[in-house]
Design an enzyme around this catalytic site. Structure first.
Site, PDB file in Angstrom:
ATOM      1  N   HIS A   1       0.834  -1.195   0.000  1.00 56.44           N
ATOM      2  CA  HIS A   1       0.000   0.000   0.000  1.00 56.44           C
ATOM      3  C   HIS A   1       0.870   1.246   0.000  1.00 56.44           C
ATOM      4  O   HIS A   1       1.777   1.394   0.821  1.00 56.44           O
ATOM      5  CB  HIS A   1      -0.907   0.018   1.229  1.00 56.44           C
ATOM      6  CG  HIS A   1      -1.823   1.206   1.271  1.00 56.44           C
ATOM      7  ND1 HIS A   1      -2.853   1.392   0.387  1.00 56.44           N
ATOM      8  CD2 HIS A   1      -1.827   2.302   2.078  1.00 56.44           C
ATOM      9  CE1 HIS A   1      -3.475   2.524   0.645  1.00 56.44           C
ATOM     10  NE2 HIS A   1      -2.866   3.106   1.663  1.00 56.44           N
ATOM     11  N   SER A   2       0.601   2.156  -0.941  1.00 60.41           N
ATOM     12  CA  SER A   2       1.305   3.426  -1.054  1.00 60.41           C
ATOM     13  C   SER A   2       2.812   3.169  -1.242  1.00 60.41           C
ATOM     14  O   SER A   2       3.188   2.486  -2.192  1.00 60.41           O
ATOM     15  CB  SER A   2       1.010   4.299   0.165  1.00 60.41           C
ATOM     16  OG  SER A   2       1.381   5.637  -0.061  1.00 60.41           O
ATOM     17  N   MET A   3       3.680   3.667  -0.392  1.00 63.71           N
ATOM     18  CA  MET A   3       5.103   3.379  -0.525  1.00 63.71           C
ATOM     19  C   MET A   3       5.350   1.883  -0.609  1.00 63.71           C
ATOM     20  O   MET A   3       6.255   1.411  -1.314  1.00 63.71           O
ATOM     21  CB  MET A   3       5.882   3.977   0.655  1.00 63.71           C
ATOM     22  CG  MET A   3       7.378   3.747   0.581  1.00 63.71           C
ATOM     23  SD  MET A   3       8.281   4.389   2.035  1.00 63.71           S
ATOM     24  CE  MET A   3       8.002   3.045   3.219  1.00 63.71           C
TER      25      MET A   3
END
Length: 232
Positions: free
Chosen positions: A70-72
């Site tokens: 998720h995300s990074m």
């Protein structure tokens, strides 16, 4: 299933997902340096170095497996998959992050503490009340700043596309990752690709754990048993 947290996140953030997948998948949460049980280790500000370390320390028997970031964490999942090559995941699920080829120059890690706090709260990953406690603020801000630096200074190395299945997923009201950004992940695999969206912002998954679990079941080969382990 190997789960890669967002900037400022930790392995424990995937406990709701692990609970949803009980009996279906073994869930491993990657614990980055500088948080929870690794709080005494310096935060790494280079995603390539962090991906190197994760790839070196993954358990040897992870076939078949799915990477979920998720995300990074989506970029880290991608970079670790690149390093593993044919020993990598059968599927990669990249959540709430523009594809590696989408380079947007941002410098949030250079903001002062007040403005950085405002940005983190605005994205919805951490409640404003958390930063009202001086001890928590002093603990979290250097960690978040280091992760932001790693994320914002990341540049892909021009690797060939993966050959695994790839699912890009995100929130329909995400202010930092557009549907076009998600669609761009299709260029990073020669395997099957699809795009999935859920109502919500950058942290849409907090309101959709059952549906996320269902998506991940479809991406994974059925395995027996489940445990949430912290991978160093």
């Amino acid at each position: 299933m190997v789960c890669f947290p967002h900037s400022g996140g930790a392995a424990g953030g995937f406990r709701p997902l692990a609970a949803e997948l009980t009996g279906d998948l073994q869930v491993i949460g990657v614990q980055y340096p500088g948080r929870q049980d690794r709080h005494d280790e310096p935060v790494l500000t280079d995603l390539h170095e962090l991906a190197d370390r994760i790839a070196e320390n993954l358990p040897p028997a992870l076939d078949p497996c799915v990477f979920f970031g998720h995300s990074m964490g989506a970029i880290l999942a991608y970079e670790v998959a690149q390093r593993l090559g044919s020993a990598g995941p059968a599927a990669l699920v990249a959540s709430a992050r523009p594809a590696p080829s989408v380079v947007e120059v941002t410098t949030s890690h250079l903001l002062d503490d007040e403005k950085l706090t405002e940005q983190v709260v605005r994205l919805g990953g951490t409640a404003a009340e958390v930063f009202e406690h001086p001890e928590m603020r002093a603990l979290l801000l250097p960690l978040i700043r280091g992760d932001y630096q790693a994320s914002e200074t990341y540049r892909p190395r021009g690797d060939a596309p993966l050959d695994c299945a790839l699912i890009a997923v995100g929130g329909t009201e995400d202010p930092v990752t557009s549907l076009t950004d998600l669609q761009a992940w299709s260029a990073h695999t020669t395997g099957p690709f699809r795009l999935e969206t859920f109502p919500g912002d950058h942290f849409y998954l907090q309101n959709h754990w059952p549906a996320i679990a269902a998506l991940l079941r479809c991406a994974a080969q059925p395995l027996v048993g489940l445990s949430l382990r912290r991978l160093r």
